[in-house]
Design a protein around this motif. Structure first.
Motif: not given
Lengths: 192, 192
Positions: B106-121
């Motif tokens: 979540k903290e490192e990159t936009e790409a990383g945040k996107g993955i977390v967001h998608e998985v959680v959604r």
């Protein structure tokens, strides 16, 4: 072109805040400097440093400047109207946060995200929760809602639903939506 | 040290996912490579690419692997118990997301945040909202709640309150908290 020295406090402040947003959009958070803002606002760096110790303080004040005012304890006489006024402010603030300068700040760096988070918390989250809680207490006193409904937990629900809707679903935040939160969630939750 | 060739599907998969988390914590998202994960899991890069087209797909599957299972339509017979089971899963997922690997992503990159967001959604937000909605429909049919309360808007409230509490207030997410959301928010909101 009026020279900076002729401008009064309010005008100069507006010019400085405009320059902050223009710089944010043009060069981004990392490259924004006090000097760049001063030049764009046609004033001196010293004038900026007299009031703001750092660029973060300056940006933080500029964000506050464009956010809607927190309503000062609406006391309309009915809990429904109080809730519509207060949660309308939550909506307005979230809509303002979608603006370009906020986007740059949120997406660019951890530091930028920290500023936005802090400004939104101080300006929105905390005061709105207090205002809703106070409105519930007044309504309970009037016998308009069930006494057990005037709690911090209940007071946070409306804002939680709107923020979640905005963050997770990215749905529209229009007047109908705010009304539906008040009429379909808050009112059934608090009625006697 | 068992050679990779002796491991069955499940064991190999676990070793690969463990390697993903170890690499995430050791080198971060940006520097994680399929090769690095393969080496750490003592398998070949080809074995990884056979199943995952990119490192983002691999990380996404690894995250799903450590998140709690979405409960499959609990049907306990009472809306209160159904809500406790479903919202307990929201809580468990949010707690799992506080783990080190999620933090890095979540903290490192936009790409990383996107993955977390998608998985959680995919894993949490959408299924939980559907499960709560179904539980409300069943309860309305049983006459346990007021008919008008079985709406999408009402179904989202519990999850909204818990996510907001976690994001904005960073408060504790224990059993007592989940119970208070069910008993002080959801139950008063839906009762006849």
């Amino acid at each position: 072109m009026t020279p900076a020295t002729r401008r009064r406090g309010g005008d100069l402040e507006s010019a400085i805040f405009d320059a902050v947003f223009a710089q944010l959009e043009a060069v981004g958070y990392a490259k924004l400097t006090m000097e760049g803002v001063a030049t764009a606002a046609r004033t001196g760096k010293a004038a900026l440093y007299r009031r703001w110790k750092s660029k973060d303080e300056l940006i933080s004040d500029a964000l506050k400047h464009v956010l809607p005012e927190t309503p000062t304890a609406p006391d309309t006489g009915t809990v429904r109207e109080d809730l519509l006024a207060i949660l309308g402010c939550t909506r307005d603030t979230l809509v303002a946060c979608r603006g370009a300068a906020f986007k740059v700040l949120k997406e660019e760096t951890e530091a930028g995200k920290g500023i936005v988070h802090e400004v939104v918390r101080d300006r929105l989250s905390q005061p709105v929760r207090d205002l809703v809680y106070d409105a519930l207490l007044r309504a309970a006193e009037r016998g308009e809602i069930r006494p057990g409904a005037a709690t911090r937990q209940v007071a946070n629900v409306g804002q939680a639903v709107i923020v979640y809707h905005n963050l997770v679903e990215g749905g529209p935040l229009d007047d109908d939506y705010v009304r539906s939160v008040v009429d379909e969630v808050m009112m059934p939750l608090v009625r006697p």
